[in-house]
Design a protein around this motif. Structure first.
Motif, PDB file in Angstrom:
ATOM      1  N   GLN A 177       0.812  -1.221   0.000  1.00  0.00           N
ATOM      2  CA  GLN A 177       0.000   0.000   0.000  1.00  0.00           C
ATOM      3  C   GLN A 177       0.841   1.265   0.000  1.00  0.00           C
ATOM      4  OE1 GLN A 177      -3.165   0.272   2.859  1.00  0.00           O
ATOM      5  NE2 GLN A 177      -4.128  -1.639   2.203  1.00  0.00           N
ATOM      6  N   ARG A 188      -0.574   6.940   2.602  1.00  0.00           N
ATOM      7  CA  ARG A 188      -0.964   5.531   2.746  1.00  0.00           C
ATOM      8  C   ARG A 188      -2.384   5.428   3.292  1.00  0.00           C
ATOM      9  NH1 ARG A 188       2.617   0.834   5.758  1.00  0.00           N
ATOM     10  NH2 ARG A 188       1.143  -0.884   5.451  1.00  0.00           N
ATOM     11  N   GLU A 189      -2.736   6.333   4.215  1.00  0.00           N
ATOM     12  CA  GLU A 189      -4.076   6.301   4.805  1.00  0.00           C
ATOM     13  C   GLU A 189      -5.147   6.561   3.752  1.00  0.00           C
ATOM     14  OE1 GLU A 189      -1.034   6.756   7.746  1.00  0.00           O
ATOM     15  OE2 GLU A 189      -1.480   7.989   5.970  1.00  0.00           O
ATOM     16  N   ALA A 192      -5.480   3.447   1.634  1.00  0.00           N
ATOM     17  CA  ALA A 192      -6.180   2.395   2.376  1.00  0.00           C
ATOM     18  C   ALA A 192      -7.685   2.648   2.373  1.00  0.00           C
ATOM     19  CB  ALA A 192      -5.648   2.326   3.808  1.00  0.00           C
ATOM     20  N   ARG A 196     -10.465   0.279   0.568  1.00  0.00           N
ATOM     21  CA  ARG A 196     -11.592  -0.236   1.343  1.00  0.00           C
ATOM     22  C   ARG A 196     -12.906   0.025   0.626  1.00  0.00           C
ATOM     23  NH1 ARG A 196     -10.425   2.031   5.698  1.00  0.00           N
ATOM     24  NH2 ARG A 196     -11.821   3.838   5.631  1.00  0.00           N
TER      25      ARG A 196
END
Length: 241
Positions: A177, A188-189, A192, A196
């Motif tokens: 990721q 990265r957040e 992610a 999702r």
């Protein structure tokens, strides 16, 4: 925006005799996964002709992170810019998996090009393609959402390095990721969260360093900005979606 080079690589575009001549000018090297093959700002000038495996071209940022500019595979050459203009390295090149290459000194590479105008033309075309790609990338960073940029990267990876299996298209390049984030100029957040969302809509399935594209048509629409999460066409979405 594209992580990959031209459809026909430099080595494959050369006549067979010229390809053999170039490879005979250098020494074979093997790089292990994660090994730095070329370091940004270094003053070395050798060129690497890639024989097998994948490498990542990246630059450091002022925040201490990195931005992935490209993926380079078999048949391509890296390090050619420093060999041509004799300036410091403009980017780092790191082995993604095991990479086999031939290292040719800058002097020998320049002599090779000087004796073969068609090879020089190929290198110039390669540099022009990379410049155009960089322009497109800057525009994407300024105008596209993280989800759109991620969708575009996943489509490209599926088309260039994917295989049909497991009910979809498996991306064979093991990009974690944080590398996907570095490839689209996002955190990265944020990646992610976007992954999702794609999982919840059954567009992709993810596991450890593995992404399987389950619904390519929807992913393409998302990349083009013509759909919203949930498969709603962008031009039919109610306000606020």
């Amino acid at each position: 925006m594209s992580l990959f080079g031209q459809d026909r690589s430099f080595l494959h575009a050369l006549p067979a005799a010229d390809r053999r001549s170039l490879l005979a000018e250098g020494a074979r090297r093997v790089y292990e996964p994660g090994e730095v093959m070329i370091r940004e700002r270094d003053t070395s000038a050798y060129v690497l002709a890639l024989l097998s495996g994948w490498s990542v071209v990246s630059v450091g940022t002022e925040r201490g992170s990195r931005l992935i500019l490209a993926l380079r595979g078999a048949g391509e050459v890296v390090g050619d810019l420093a060999a041509v203009d004799r300036g410091p390295r403009s980017a780092s090149v790191t082995a993604l998996g095991t990479v086999e290459a031939v290292a040719v000194s800058g002097d020998r590479f320049r002599r090779f090009l000087a004796a073969r105008p068609h090879a020089t033309a190929l290198i110039m075309r390669q540099l022009a393609t990379r410049l155009r790609s960089a322009d497109v990338e800057r525009r994407a960073l300024a105008s596209e959402t993280v989800l759109q940029r991620l969708a575009a990267r996943l489509v490209e990876l599926a088309e260039r390095a994917g295989r049909r299996a497991d009910g979809g298209t498996v991306l064979d390049l093991p990009l974690p990721q944080h590398d996907l984030a570095a490839a689209i100029g996002a955190t990265r957040e944020a990646v992610a969260k976007a992954l999702r969302l794609l999982r919840e809509q059954d567009v992709v399935r993810t596991a450890n360093r593995t992404v399987v594209v389950l619904d390519m048509p929807v992913l393409v629409l998302l990349a083009q900005g013509r759909a919203r999460p949930g498969g709603i066409p962008a031009d039919e979405s109610p306000p606020g979606v």
